[in-house]
Design an enzyme around this catalytic site. Structure first.
Site, short mmCIF file in Angstrom:
data_model
loop_
_atom_site.label_atom_id
_atom_site.label_comp_id
_atom_site.label_asym_id
_atom_site.label_seq_id
_atom_site.Cartn_x
_atom_site.Cartn_y
_atom_site.Cartn_z
N CYS A 73 0.88 -1.18 0.00
CA CYS A 73 0.00 0.00 0.00
C CYS A 73 0.91 1.22 0.00
CB CYS A 73 -0.92 0.01 1.22
SG CYS A 73 -1.98 1.48 1.30
N CYS A 217 -4.77 5.92 -4.42
CA CYS A 217 -4.09 4.63 -4.28
C CYS A 217 -2.66 4.83 -4.76
CB CYS A 217 -4.80 3.55 -5.10
SG CYS A 217 -3.97 1.95 -5.07
#
Length: 274
Positions: A73, A217
């Site tokens: 992430c 993201c």
């Protein structure tokens, strides 16, 4: 249990120090904490653990809101770096961490932005993983009545990138879940919808596996630029505009690591009885 609420361009996290606290997170507990009405509410839970390797500073774990553990992430990595410095777990500006699938170096700049060495993008289908006979720059995928052309890459997690004319009208809510769980992605995938503005600028929306569409993201921005460069659409330095804000991505091509630079925001500290 003490925790911090943080976000990277609106992609929000619950961050927990498991270096000085004994914690255990079951999928059920994570789903309960992620609930935005009855819990803390977040896209991902980030857990700071002691290093498994004495040459590293920390181990970095990521859990989606549905309780599933994932390997990468990018926005979370920036928040991880700020968190360990804010909490006095380290005073280093270059922080080496391990993840489920590899290692990363997180660098905090003088103006408190975080530059993340995301490693080299991997386009080999079996490494994504993605079911394909051989590696291609573009693949044809079919889902229900939809047929799309896409690029596929791993940034430590699987990504599918689709070029669109306008991200504002892209079928994110329709195609996102169909492709996220497509049979050609055995571990599911993050689905990026990329509008190329020019060779230095893209607009992007991402439907994240296990979380749905998020405000930003980080690994998705990296994947979009990597695919765009591979397809000859983008230069080595690209500004990626996401709903939550902008990220700067730099990649000099095969044989080189990709770098992502962006902000990480601390919102508040909290305590919750488990």
């Amino acid at each position: 249990m003490q925790f911090a609420k943080m976000h990277g361009l609106g992609n929000d996290f619950m961050v927990v120090d498991a270096v000085t606290q004994n914690v255990y997170f079951s999928p059920e507990l994570i789903r309960r904490l992620a609930d935005r009405h009855c819990g803390v509410g977040f896209d991902q839970l980030l857990v700071v653990e002691p290093p498994y390797d004495p040459e590293l500073d920390f181990h970095y774990r990521i859990f989606n809101a549905d309780g599933s553990e994932v390997a990468q992430c990018g926005n979370g990595a920036r928040c991880f770096a700020r968190f360990v410095r804010l909490k006095g777990l380290t005073n280093k500006r270059d922080i080496a961490v391990s993840t489920q699938t590899g290692r990363m170096v997180l660098s905090v700049t003088d103006d408190e932005l975080v530059r993340v060495n995301m490693g080299e993008p991997n386009f080999e289908p079996q490494q994504v993983p993605f079911r394909a006979v051989k590696a291609e720059k573009t693949y044809i995928m079919r889902a229900d009545e939809h047929t799309v052309l896409c690029g596929v890459v791993s940034m430590g997690n699987p990504h599918c990138v689709i070029q669109v004319e306008d991200v504002d009208t892209a079928k994110v809510e329709t195609l996102g879940p169909l492709l996220e769980s497509h049979e050609r992605f055995p571990e599911r995938a993050n689905i990026g919808f990329m509008q190329v503005v020019d060779s230095h600028t893209v607009r992007l929306r991402v439907y994240e596996r296990g979380a749905g569409e998020t405000q930003a993201c980080g690994s998705g921005a990296c994947a979009a630029v990597a695919v765009g460069i591979q397809q000859g659409l983008l230069s080595a330095n690209v500004r990626v505009s996401l709903p939550g804000g902008d990220l700067d991505i730099q990649w000099d091509g095969p044989g080189h690591p990709l770098f992502m630079t962006g902000p990480a925001t601390h919102v508040y500290d909290g305590f919750i009885h488990l």
